[in-house]
Design an enzyme around this catalytic site. Structure first.
Site, PDB file in Angstrom:
ATOM      1  N   PHE A   1       0.808  -1.231   0.000  1.00 23.59           N
ATOM      2  CA  PHE A   1       0.000   0.000   0.000  1.00 23.59           C
ATOM      3  C   PHE A   1       0.832   1.267   0.000  1.00 23.59           C
ATOM      4  CE2 PHE A   1      -1.883  -3.324   2.816  1.00 23.59           C
ATOM      5  CZ  PHE A   1      -2.728  -3.883   1.875  1.00 23.59           C
TER       6      PHE A   1
ATOM      7  N   GLY B   1      -1.006  -7.633  -4.305  1.00 19.88           N
ATOM      8  CA  GLY B   1      -2.283  -8.197  -3.907  1.00 19.88           C
ATOM      9  C   GLY B   1      -3.473  -7.865  -4.789  1.00 19.88           C
TER      10      GLY B   1
ATOM     11  N   ALA C   1      -2.821  -0.992 -16.824  1.00 17.93           N
ATOM     12  CA  ALA C   1      -2.699  -0.216 -18.058  1.00 17.93           C
ATOM     13  C   ALA C   1      -1.293  -0.334 -18.637  1.00 17.93           C
ATOM     14  CB  ALA C   1      -3.044   1.255 -17.786  1.00 17.93           C
TER      15      ALA C   1
ATOM     16  N   ASN D   1     -10.930  -7.547 -15.085  1.00 16.99           N
ATOM     17  CA  ASN D   1     -11.371  -8.719 -14.315  1.00 16.99           C
ATOM     18  C   ASN D   1     -12.404  -8.240 -13.302  1.00 16.99           C
ATOM     19  OD1 ASN D   1     -11.736 -10.910 -12.618  1.00 16.99           O
ATOM     20  ND2 ASN D   1      -9.566 -11.465 -12.560  1.00 16.99           N
TER      21      ASN D   1
ATOM     22  N   THR E   1     -11.792  -9.563  -9.393  1.00  9.77           N
ATOM     23  CA  THR E   1     -10.744  -8.929  -8.590  1.00  9.77           C
ATOM     24  C   THR E   1     -10.970  -7.417  -8.500  1.00  9.77           C
ATOM     25  OG1 THR E   1      -9.361  -8.955 -10.564  1.00  9.77           O
ATOM     26  CG2 THR E   1      -8.959 -10.677  -8.936  1.00  9.77           C
TER      27      THR E   1
ATOM     28  N   GLN F   1     -11.131  -5.080  -5.219  1.00  8.99           N
ATOM     29  CA  GLN F   1     -10.412  -3.829  -5.006  1.00  8.99           C
ATOM     30  C   GLN F   1     -11.340  -2.742  -4.464  1.00  8.99           C
ATOM     31  OE1 GLN F   1      -6.871  -2.833  -5.651  1.00  8.99           O
ATOM     32  NE2 GLN F   1      -7.076  -4.930  -4.990  1.00  8.99           N
TER      33      GLN F   1
ATOM     34  N   GLY G   1      -8.619   0.779  -8.216  1.00  4.89           N
ATOM     35  CA  GLY G   1      -8.010   0.316  -6.975  1.00  4.89           C
ATOM     36  C   GLY G   1      -8.089   1.465  -5.985  1.00  4.89           C
ATOM     37  N   GLU G   2      -7.175   2.402  -6.163  1.00  6.23           N
ATOM     38  CA  GLU G   2      -7.149   3.539  -5.232  1.00  6.23           C
ATOM     39  C   GLU G   2      -8.429   4.366  -5.270  1.00  6.23           C
ATOM     40  OE1 GLU G   2      -3.220   4.325  -6.765  1.00  6.23           O
ATOM     41  OE2 GLU G   2      -2.541   4.662  -4.721  1.00  6.23           O
TER      42      GLU G   2
HETATM   43 MO1  MOS Z   1       0.272   3.055  -3.867  1.00 12.56          MO
HETATM   44  S1  MOS Z   1       0.193   4.414  -2.325  1.00 12.56           S
HETATM   45  O1  MOS Z   1       0.230   3.844  -5.294  1.00 12.56           O
HETATM   46  O2  MOS Z   1       1.445   1.987  -3.418  1.00 12.56           O
END
Ligand code: MOS
Length: 743
Positions: free
Chosen positions: A245, A472, A516, A636, A639, A643, A709-710
């Site tokens: 992370f 992960g 990407a 996917n 997954t 996320q 994700g983020e």
């Molecule tokens: Mo993340 S904070 O882009 O590992």
């Protein structure tokens, strides 16, 4: 029709992970390893005046105790440039290079012994005297003016992003409706389950190292520079990462120390950190103070956003969160200013932590917008639509794609927003107060240069390799899917390997850009393989494809055929065997397309939270989270939903439980463990519904991948804080929202 992409595919590494076959950095077996254990400082600022290692060295099994007095000096100055892509201004901290103490719990000695237990025991016998100075570790409650900012200017990386748009202070003064508030976020730690660890050994002048890292190539280059050897003489191996992370983007303290000790002792050295040691060796989300000033007209149209931001940094580096700019792209407001200062503290340098900068910025901005919505008596979604950015308000460029409006609509419908009664304390479930809140999420749509190598073999299998990392999110799986799809091969016959520095260069895993970046390379390499297969086939006398153009051919299930004649196929294996080749290999490097420059690119989310608050106890439960995410094509679904769920859980932690507590008298972190640093557990997580609003984006890359994700967590803390206000009528602007603040 895509065969794999956009579908639910289970993790290709799932079985290895749940059976223990997947090896993490500290688990590799090497011959005759010695074990290291770090000694940490007990003061936060000053100098080491004496360090006595005699007692420790006397212990059975102890091989050597390294301190700043006897550790070899490495060429860290030249390694700095390799320290991640853009290291902060200043000099990184390197353990055992001097007597200076910059923070409490700083590594000051390395005990190496025959066993971990012997090293750990002996570490307690090292005695240290210090000349101690009073540390400064707080930026809170001291008033913005008093913050010790290193310079009046924003740090270099933030500078370009902080150019003012229009004249925000004049527009704010002139605005008929004004809102202003301050927001604070404490230090938070990434706390992955896998501790930081390295195992290093030297072979014929070459360094081989198992390490937990998100950045295989930059770690390799950094170690090569530090030890003054060729980059090709360092092999970094990091096939599995148990969460990171952001904490493993920069080289941690363990790889250089393990490699140094291994070279000195001429045997493998393993160095793993305890949870407590990880709190001061690999960064954290900085202590953050923000002030947001909004100017608007009576209808809610924004005329001014002034966003001031102070985050703490260390005494040796100016760390800033250069991703704060995403907040500038969110609303169509002509006058925006962003002021960023760092406050020097006697703590280690912060680091990126999940959605760095953006989640912090959006917590303040999205709470402020909610407060403005109440002031104006406008629905919070309506206020956001009034200020919807049809084009990027910063550059004026059109978006490559943006389905945020549809995301608001879908998430609101699923959540049932139309049934919300806007008055605070107006909704109840028995004796519990119910609150509904929402916020916008925004993150970039990044792509980095990346390479990949694909082998297609005469046995009908394919192997792809890139030096990427998978901490992960499912990189193993998604790249396997992309390779299989674009090669036209059954996914069971495709293997993707990552996490080795002798694989083709790939970017570090960060910024939600891996799919990407590595995916674009995979598409290019697959095309090159297919071209080669047809060339090989056409060298054979009976080739059915002699005069076929690329468009007339189809590649499927490991076979090539004419679209007009699907019955007559040649398998890749047949082509290779007919050419007497065991395999064909193609390496491809993909770079972001220059076409992107004409557009603004971002991913968006509409994020809603329901809370139930006990009015007597002040406890908050997030009973429901609904997210709709617009992030281009989802590769996917399975997954990706995971996320998003992970993002919601991160957001719950940030909003309600997570805080690293510093005893400012001693500058020492007092909860460096998972017992008193509270991450959400299953009992804190109720219903999470996530969905995607598909965007067709031909600009970003051929796959249409913008990354995700983020973005899944960025609006959640604000949505929860807004829901808490709706439930209770109390506006908590200081995270985390703990019961004491609500009572
Ligand atoms: Mo993340 S904070 O882009 O590992």
């Amino acid at each position: 029709m895509a065969k794999y992409l956009g579908k639910d595919i289970s993790r290709v590494d799932g079985a290895a992970k749940v059976t223990g076959a997947a090896k993490y950095a500290a688990e590799f077996q090497v011959k005759n390893p010695a074990h290291g254990f770090l000694v940490m400082s007990t003061v936060a600022k000053g100098r080491i005046t004496a360090i006595d290692t005699k007692e420790a060295e006397k212990q059975t099994g102890v091989i050597r105790v390294f301190t700043h007095l006897n550790a070899p000096k490495l060429a860290f100055a030249s390694a700095k440039a390799k320290d991640r892509v853009a290291p902060p201004d200043g000099q990184p901290f390197h353990a055992l290079t001097g007597d200076k103490i910059y923070f409490s719990n700083q590594p000051i000695a390395l005990v190496v012994a025959e066993t971990y237990e012997a090293a750990r025991y002996a570490a307690r016998l090292v005695t240290v005297s210090y000349s101690e100075e009073k540390p400064v570790t707080s930026i809170k409650n001291s008033g913005a003016k008093k913050y010790v900012a290193r310079s009046a200017d924003p740090p270099a990386v933030a500078e370009q992003k902080s150019r003012p748009r229009g004249d925000a202070s004049r527009a704010f003064q002139a605005a008929p409706i004004k809102f202003e508030a301050e927001y604070t976020i404490p230090i938070e730690h990434q706390n992955p389950i896998e501790p930081q660890a390295s195992i290093a050994f030297w072979q014929d002048g070459k360094l081989i190292i198992f390490d937990k890292t998100q950045a295989v190539m930059s770690l390799r280059n950094y170690l090569a520079a530090a030890f003054g050897i060729a980059e090709a003489d360092v092999l970094v191996i990091s096939p599995f990462v148990g969460g990171a992370f952001g904490m493993s983007l920069r080289p941690n303290q363990t790889p250089a120390l393990a490699a140094m000790a291994a070279r000195e002792l001429n045997r493998p050295v393993k160095l793993a950190l305890t949870r407590q040691q990880m709190f001061t060796t690999s960064g954290y989300r900085p202590d953050t103070w923000q002030k947001v000033s909004l100017g608007a007209d009576n209808k809610g149209k924004l005329s001014a956003i002034i966003h001031e931001n102070i985050t703490n940094t260390s005494a040796y580096e100016d760390y800033s969160e250069n991703t704060v700019s995403v907040a500038r792209m969110t609303y169509a407001c002509p006058n925006v200013s962003l002021d960023y200062k760092v406050a020097v503290t006697d703590l280690p340098t912060p680091s990126p932590m999940r959605a760095p900068g953006a989640v912090s910025k959006m917590f303040a901005l999205e709470c402020a917008l909610d407060e403005l919505a109440y002031q104006l008596k406008i629905d919070p979604i309506e206020l956001r639509l009034i200020n919807y950015a049809e084009t990027d308000p910063d550059s004026g460029k059109p978006w490559s794609s943006k389905e945020l409006r549809e995301a608001y609509r879908q998430a609101a419908a699923r959540f049932g927003w139309s049934k919300r009664s806007p008055e605070p304390r107006s909704m109840r479930d028995g004796r519990l107060l119910v609150g509904w809140g929402m916020a916008t999420a925004i993150w970039g749509a990044f792509q980095m240069p990346s390479s990949i190598r694909i082998h297609v073999r005469a046995d009908g299998s394919a192997l792809a390799q890139a030096s990427a990392s998978d901490m992960g999110p499912g990189t193993y799986t998604v790249i396997t899917m992309i390779v299989a799809e674009h090669l036209g091969m059954p996914i069971e016959r495709v293997k993707f390997e990552l996490g080795r520095s002798d694989f083709p260069p790939a970017p570090h895993q960060g910024g939600s850009w891996t799919t990407a970046s590595v995916g674009a390379a995979a598409v290019g390499a697959a095309k090159a393989i297919q071209k080669k297969l047809v060339e090989l086939a056409n060298r054979q006398a009976n080739s059915p494809f002699k005069n076929a153009t690329a468009e007339q051919l189809q590649f499927e299930n490991g076979k090539v055929f004419l679209k007009t004649n699907p019955a007559q196929t040649l398998s890749y294996a047949e082509i290779l065997r007919g050419s007497n080749l065991p395999e064909i290999v193609e390496t491809y490097e993909a770079k972001p397309s220059p076409e992107r420059e004409k557009y603004a690119t971002a991913t968006h989310g509409a994020q809603f939270a329901e809370v139930k608050v006990d009015p007597d106890l002040g406890t908050v439960r997030v009973t429901r989270v609904v997210e709709a995410t617009a992030c281009g094509k989802v590769m996917n679904l399975k997954t990706s939903h995971s996320q998003e769920m992970g993002g919601a859980v991160w957001g719950i932690g940030m909003a309600l439980t997570e805080a690293t507590e510093v005893d400012h008298r001693y500058g020492r972190i007092i909860n460096p463990n998972l017992a008193s640093y509270h991450v959400p557990v299953n009992a804190d997580v109720f219903r999470i519904e996530t969905d995607f609003v598909e965007e067709e984006d031909k600009i970003v890359n051929e796959l249409g991948v913008k990354g995700m994700g983020e973005v899944g967590m960025i609006g959640i803390p604000a949505a929860i804080a807004n829901a808490v206000f709706h439930a209770t009528g109390k506006r908590i602007r200081d995270l985390p929202i703990t019961p004491d603040k609500l009572l």
